[in-house]
Design a protein around this motif. Structure first.
Motif, PDB file in Angstrom:
ATOM      1  N   ALA A 190       0.836  -1.205   0.000  1.00 10.21           N
ATOM      2  CA  ALA A 190       0.000   0.000   0.000  1.00 10.21           C
ATOM      3  C   ALA A 190       0.871   1.255   0.000  1.00 10.21           C
ATOM      4  CB  ALA A 190      -0.938  -0.014   1.211  1.00 10.21           C
ATOM      5  N   VAL A 191       1.858   1.279   0.886  1.00  6.99           N
ATOM      6  CA  VAL A 191       2.730   2.458   0.957  1.00  6.99           C
ATOM      7  C   VAL A 191       3.514   2.627  -0.350  1.00  6.99           C
ATOM      8  CG1 VAL A 191       4.736   3.436   2.123  1.00  6.99           C
ATOM      9  CG2 VAL A 191       2.906   2.440   3.454  1.00  6.99           C
ATOM     10  N   THR A 192       3.975   1.504  -0.918  1.00  9.93           N
ATOM     11  CA  THR A 192       4.732   1.583  -2.171  1.00  9.93           C
ATOM     12  C   THR A 192       3.876   2.154  -3.297  1.00  9.93           C
ATOM     13  OG1 THR A 192       5.937  -0.371  -1.466  1.00  9.93           O
ATOM     14  CG2 THR A 192       6.170   0.262  -3.759  1.00  9.93           C
ATOM     15  N   CYS A 193       2.619   1.712  -3.356  1.00  7.77           N
ATOM     16  CA  CYS A 193       1.670   2.245  -4.329  1.00  7.77           C
ATOM     17  C   CYS A 193       1.562   3.754  -4.208  1.00  7.77           C
ATOM     18  CB  CYS A 193       0.283   1.693  -4.030  1.00  7.77           C
ATOM     19  SG  CYS A 193      -0.254   0.465  -5.156  1.00  7.77           S
ATOM     20  N   GLU A 194       1.446   4.213  -2.972  1.00 13.20           N
ATOM     21  CA  GLU A 194       1.241   5.645  -2.744  1.00 13.20           C
ATOM     22  C   GLU A 194       2.479   6.448  -3.096  1.00 13.20           C
ATOM     23  OE1 GLU A 194      -1.791   4.669   0.876  1.00 13.20           O
ATOM     24  OE2 GLU A 194       0.232   5.359   1.274  1.00 13.20           O
ATOM     25  N   ILE A 195       3.641   5.865  -2.833  1.00  9.20           N
ATOM     26  CA  ILE A 195       4.868   6.593  -3.154  1.00  9.20           C
ATOM     27  C   ILE A 195       5.056   6.690  -4.657  1.00  9.20           C
ATOM     28  CG2 ILE A 195       7.373   6.330  -3.134  1.00  9.20           C
ATOM     29  CD1 ILE A 195       7.206   5.632  -0.251  1.00  9.20           C
ATOM     30  N   TYR A 204       2.083   9.056  -0.098  1.00 13.39           N
ATOM     31  CA  TYR A 204       1.936  10.289  -0.860  1.00 13.39           C
ATOM     32  C   TYR A 204       2.280  11.495   0.008  1.00 13.39           C
ATOM     33  CZ  TYR A 204      -0.205  14.013  -3.565  1.00 13.39           C
ATOM     34  OH  TYR A 204      -0.425  15.167  -4.257  1.00 13.39           O
ATOM     35  N   GLY A 205       1.822  11.478   1.256  1.00 14.22           N
ATOM     36  CA  GLY A 205       2.140  12.567   2.169  1.00 14.22           C
ATOM     37  C   GLY A 205       3.638  12.766   2.288  1.00 14.22           C
ATOM     38  N   MET A 206       4.348  11.656   2.367  1.00 15.94           N
ATOM     39  CA  MET A 206       5.794  11.717   2.496  1.00 15.94           C
ATOM     40  C   MET A 206       6.426  12.270   1.226  1.00 15.94           C
ATOM     41  SD  MET A 206       8.213   8.600   3.514  1.00 15.94           S
ATOM     42  CE  MET A 206       9.929   8.901   3.773  1.00 15.94           C
ATOM     43  N   MET A 207       5.935  11.792   0.075  1.00 18.28           N
ATOM     44  CA  MET A 207       6.439  12.248  -1.216  1.00 18.28           C
ATOM     45  C   MET A 207       6.214  13.754  -1.374  1.00 18.28           C
ATOM     46  SD  MET A 207       7.991  10.270  -3.093  1.00 18.28           S
ATOM     47  CE  MET A 207       8.778  10.581  -4.639  1.00 18.28           C
ATOM     48  N   MET A 208       5.027  14.214  -0.972  1.00 16.53           N
ATOM     49  CA  MET A 208       4.708  15.637  -1.083  1.00 16.53           C
ATOM     50  C   MET A 208       5.612  16.463  -0.190  1.00 16.53           C
ATOM     51  SD  MET A 208       2.625  16.849  -3.168  1.00 16.53           S
ATOM     52  CE  MET A 208       3.370  15.738  -4.326  1.00 16.53           C
ATOM     53  N   ALA A 209       5.838  15.989   1.047  1.00 20.81           N
ATOM     54  CA  ALA A 209       6.699  16.723   1.970  1.00 20.81           C
ATOM     55  C   ALA A 209       8.095  16.871   1.381  1.00 20.81           C
ATOM     56  CB  ALA A 209       6.765  16.002   3.318  1.00 20.81           C
TER      57      ALA A 209
ATOM     58  N   PRO B 112      11.744   8.563  -0.658  1.00 16.40           N
ATOM     59  CA  PRO B 112      11.730  10.031  -0.611  1.00 16.40           C
ATOM     60  C   PRO B 112      12.944  10.598   0.094  1.00 16.40           C
ATOM     61  CG  PRO B 112       9.572   9.167  -0.061  1.00 16.40           C
ATOM     62  CD  PRO B 112      10.491   7.993  -0.139  1.00 16.40           C
ATOM     63  N   LEU B 113      13.348   9.979   1.188  1.00 17.32           N
ATOM     64  CA  LEU B 113      14.539  10.436   1.904  1.00 17.32           C
ATOM     65  C   LEU B 113      15.764  10.324   1.011  1.00 17.32           C
ATOM     66  CD1 LEU B 113      15.860  11.296   4.592  1.00 17.32           C
ATOM     67  CD2 LEU B 113      16.125   8.893   5.126  1.00 17.32           C
ATOM     68  N   ALA B 114      15.866   9.195   0.290  1.00 17.30           N
ATOM     69  CA  ALA B 114      17.025   8.992  -0.578  1.00 17.30           C
ATOM     70  C   ALA B 114      17.034  10.001  -1.716  1.00 17.30           C
ATOM     71  CB  ALA B 114      17.020   7.569  -1.133  1.00 17.30           C
ATOM     72  N   ILE B 115      15.843  10.337  -2.242  1.00 18.01           N
ATOM     73  CA  ILE B 115      15.786  11.345  -3.306  1.00 18.01           C
ATOM     74  C   ILE B 115      16.256  12.692  -2.765  1.00 18.01           C
ATOM     75  CG2 ILE B 115      14.286  12.638  -4.852  1.00 18.01           C
ATOM     76  CD1 ILE B 115      12.543  10.211  -5.126  1.00 18.01           C
ATOM     77  N   ALA B 116      15.785  13.029  -1.549  1.00 21.15           N
ATOM     78  CA  ALA B 116      16.181  14.305  -0.964  1.00 21.15           C
ATOM     79  C   ALA B 116      17.689  14.383  -0.775  1.00 21.15           C
ATOM     80  CB  ALA B 116      15.470  14.505   0.373  1.00 21.15           C
ATOM     81  N   LEU B 117      18.288  13.258  -0.406  1.00 19.94           N
ATOM     82  CA  LEU B 117      19.723  13.281  -0.116  1.00 19.94           C
ATOM     83  C   LEU B 117      20.574  13.164  -1.368  1.00 19.94           C
ATOM     84  CD1 LEU B 117      19.980  11.123   3.114  1.00 19.94           C
ATOM     85  CD2 LEU B 117      20.141  13.590   2.895  1.00 19.94           C
ATOM     86  N   PHE B 118      20.187  12.254  -2.275  1.00 21.57           N
ATOM     87  CA  PHE B 118      21.074  11.950  -3.404  1.00 21.57           C
ATOM     88  C   PHE B 118      20.530  12.409  -4.746  1.00 21.57           C
ATOM     89  CE2 PHE B 118      21.576   8.446  -0.276  1.00 21.57           C
ATOM     90  CZ  PHE B 118      22.801   8.850   0.211  1.00 21.57           C
ATOM     91  N   GLY B 119      19.314  12.952  -4.795  1.00 23.09           N
ATOM     92  CA  GLY B 119      18.745  13.354  -6.074  1.00 23.09           C
ATOM     93  C   GLY B 119      18.287  12.147  -6.878  1.00 23.09           C
ATOM     94  N   LEU B 120      17.853  12.414  -8.116  1.00 21.34           N
ATOM     95  CA  LEU B 120      17.307  11.332  -8.937  1.00 21.34           C
ATOM     96  C   LEU B 120      18.434  10.639  -9.698  1.00 21.34           C
ATOM     97  CD1 LEU B 120      14.240  13.270 -10.349  1.00 21.34           C
ATOM     98  CD2 LEU B 120      14.231  11.582  -8.532  1.00 21.34           C
ATOM     99  N   SER B 121      19.363  10.070  -8.988  1.00 19.14           N
ATOM    100  CA  SER B 121      20.544   9.525  -9.651  1.00 19.14           C
ATOM    101  C   SER B 121      20.547   8.005  -9.618  1.00 19.14           C
ATOM    102  CB  SER B 121      21.797  10.039  -8.954  1.00 19.14           C
ATOM    103  OG  SER B 121      21.819   9.542  -7.636  1.00 19.14           O
ATOM    104  N   GLU B 122      21.475   7.451 -10.377  1.00 18.55           N
ATOM    105  CA  GLU B 122      21.661   6.005 -10.405  1.00 18.55           C
ATOM    106  C   GLU B 122      22.067   5.509  -9.015  1.00 18.55           C
ATOM    107  OE1 GLU B 122      21.316   4.243 -13.417  1.00 18.55           O
ATOM    108  OE2 GLU B 122      21.312   2.539 -12.060  1.00 18.55           O
ATOM    109  N   GLY B 123      22.946   6.250  -8.375  1.00 17.79           N
ATOM    110  CA  GLY B 123      23.423   5.863  -7.054  1.00 17.79           C
ATOM    111  C   GLY B 123      22.291   5.789  -6.047  1.00 17.79           C
ATOM    112  N   MET B 124      21.310   6.678  -6.202  1.00 16.48           N
ATOM    113  CA  MET B 124      20.187   6.679  -5.270  1.00 16.48           C
ATOM    114  C   MET B 124      19.385   5.387  -5.412  1.00 16.48           C
ATOM    115  SD  MET B 124      16.815   7.280  -5.865  1.00 16.48           S
ATOM    116  CE  MET B 124      15.380   7.035  -5.165  1.00 16.48           C
TER     117      MET B 124
END
Lengths: 254, 255
Positions: A190-195, A204-209, B112-124
């Motif tokens: 479920a979480v993976t779907c939302e992300i 989704y909330g996390m992605m938006m933040a 999301p955390l990994a994107i914030a830290l490393f960007g949209l890269s292969e390494g991420m």
């Protein structure tokens, strides 16, 4: 015992303090990462204004709905395949061909068919939570003490009685193990779907933040997802212990 | 006996073909809109077209590479960390609760955390796969070390073995079945995270391809991609099962 608990807290608390200290000393201003204290504050705000609880509700609704449908389908198929070995052998190829499809590969399919929303997420969760229940039910029935089946035959039970009075009670503890595994998978999917696609819920909330440069809120969501996952897991394990006691202490087949 | 086994194999294969035929019938009769459900013929044609035009091959290679490199990374880290934690009871007490807390965390949640830290890269993407697929191996290594027959440790003490050779000669081999089971689970997780990572970062791969196909209503391409991913999952699991049965042959003999 108390000593062990205390030792378990050393590592996470130490890490948090280290993070906090690093932020305090370096005066860093960042759009991608935030201090633990900032994340705590953001989490408190999001919890008290209800947005995070709303998101949790959305995610849990999709996970539980998908789990119920998938679990039901898995249980039914498992019962049929477990009690009719001929059918089981005939279906072998089909099941082995469909099962390895990664659940996330179905996200685009569900997106195409249902668009955004609950239905799409529930469909993907249903697919992925069917398998653990199906596999465990089938193997649980195969593992039933043969003498019980002999007893059923001696008592001249018909098929329905055999399933209801012998097969289900004997296989139930292991079926529940399958259900517990499916429950874990359901929340993850479920979480993976939302992300990755669906604009509702915690993911989704996390992605938006993250995308709106609120790292504090993003970290708060991450920790909250961890807490929700842990509670969900704990509930399942406790339910298993309460319901079945030592009978449920079978390791899932790997 | 083997004759019967082949008969059942064949029979179940025929049933599978029957299902595909049923799918074809449903698609031909347009019971479900062809926008959502193209027939297997169109999906197959899309698959062939993708390979002939050379579009699909680099995507498949990209996904396989990401999955395997991430998985190897995770295996190395998972087994190394698992060994360090598993070998000392104190480390188990200190790190155990943290690991138990992190275990049910959906590994895609760190994207999301990994994107914030490393960007949209292969390494991420590799980092996310490495982190997510680490858990099954780490936990199974710790579990395997905890389940080593205590007498083996007694023997090692009697022989005056060093800590390193105890790990290498006793603990690792006897937790091999657990570790391999963890690696099998990790491989599944790697494929899933590779696909999700591609969907989110737009890196060239099957995950990105099927998402784009869905968004532009190219259903045959989408189903071709899903079939290819299913095949990838099947082949990788079978390959690892084969390696496992070879590596654990000594165990079957010992019994």
């Amino acid at each position: 015992m108390k000593g062990a608990r205390w030792q378990g807290l050393v590592f996470p608390l130490g890490l948090l303090l280290l993070g906090e200290a690093a932020f305090a000393w370096s005066h860093i201003q960042s759009d991608s990462i935030a201090a633990p204290s900032a994340a705590l504050l953001a989490g408190y705000d999001a919890l008290t204004d209800g947005s995070m609880l709303q998101a949790t509700g959305d995610t849990m609704f999709a996970a539980i709905a998908g789990l119920s449908i998938g679990g039901g389908v898995g249980l039914l198929l498992g019962l049929v395949l477990g009690t009719a070995p001929v059918l089981d052998r005939l279906m072998e190829f089909t099941i082995e061909a469909v099962r390895p499809i990664p659940s996330v590969a179905l996200i685009p399919v569900a997106l195409l068919v249902y668009g955004f929303g609950y239905r799409m997420e529930i469909a993907v969760v249903t697919f992925s939570s069917t398998w653990p229940v199906l596999i465990m039910t089938r193997s649980a029935i195969a593992g039933i003490e043969p003498r019980l089946i002999e007893v059923a035959r001696a008592l001249r039970f018909n098929f329905a009685q055999r399933v209801w009075k012998i097969v289900l009670p004997a296989a139930l503890p292991r079926i529940f193990v399958g259900f517990r595994l499916a429950a874990g998978v359901a929340l993850i999917v479920a979480v993976t779907c939302e992300i990755s696609a669906n604009p509702i819920g915690l993911g989704y909330g996390m992605m938006m933040a993250e995308q709106s440069l609120h790292p504090d809120l993003m970290l708060a969501f991450l920790v909250w997802i961890g807490v929700v996952g842990w509670c969900w897991n704990w509930t399942m394990i406790t339910a298993q212990k309460r319901l079945f006691g030592p009978a449920a202490l079978v390791e899932p087949a790997r | 006996m083997t004759g019967w086994r082949w008969f059942w194999r064949l029979a179940s294969f025929v049933v599978g073909v029957g299902f595909i035929y049923g799918w074809q019938m449903i698609a031909d009769a347009k019971l479900i809109s062809p926008v959502f459900l193209p027939g297997p013929d169109r999906a197959w044609a899309a698959l062939l077209r993708g390979f002939h035009s050379g579009i699909l091959e680099p995507k498949l290679v990209g996904t396989v590479q990401r999955m395997i490199i991430g998985w190897l990374l995770a295996s190395l880290l998972g087994i190394a960390l698992g060994t360090m934690i598993g070998v000392s009871p104190r480390a188990r007490k200190i790190f155990g609760p943290t690991l138990e807390f992190l275990r049910p965390l959906p590994s895609s949640a760190i994207i999301p955390l990994a994107i914030a830290l490393f960007g949209l890269s292969e390494g991420m993407v590799l980092g996310v796969i490495g982190f997510g697929a680490l858990w099954p191996m780490l936990l199974s290594t710790v579990h395997g070390f905890g389940a080593v027959e205590p007498r083996l440790y007694e023997v090692s003490r009697a022989l005056g073995m060093s800590k390193l050779s105890v790990i290498w000669k006793i603990a690792l081999p006897s937790s091999m079945p657990d570790i391999l089971a963890g690696m099998r689970l990790g491989l599944t997780v790697s494929l899933i995270l590779a696909v999700v990572g591609e969907m989110l970062t737009g890196r060239d791969g099957l995950g990105n391809w099927i998402l784009l196909a869905a968004r532009s209503f190219r259903a045959p391409d989408l189903y071709a991609g899903v079939i290819l991913l299913g095949l990838l999952g099947y082949v990788s699991a079978q390959a690892l099962a084969w390696v496992e049965s070879r590596l654990l042959r000594w165990r079957a003999v010992a019994r």
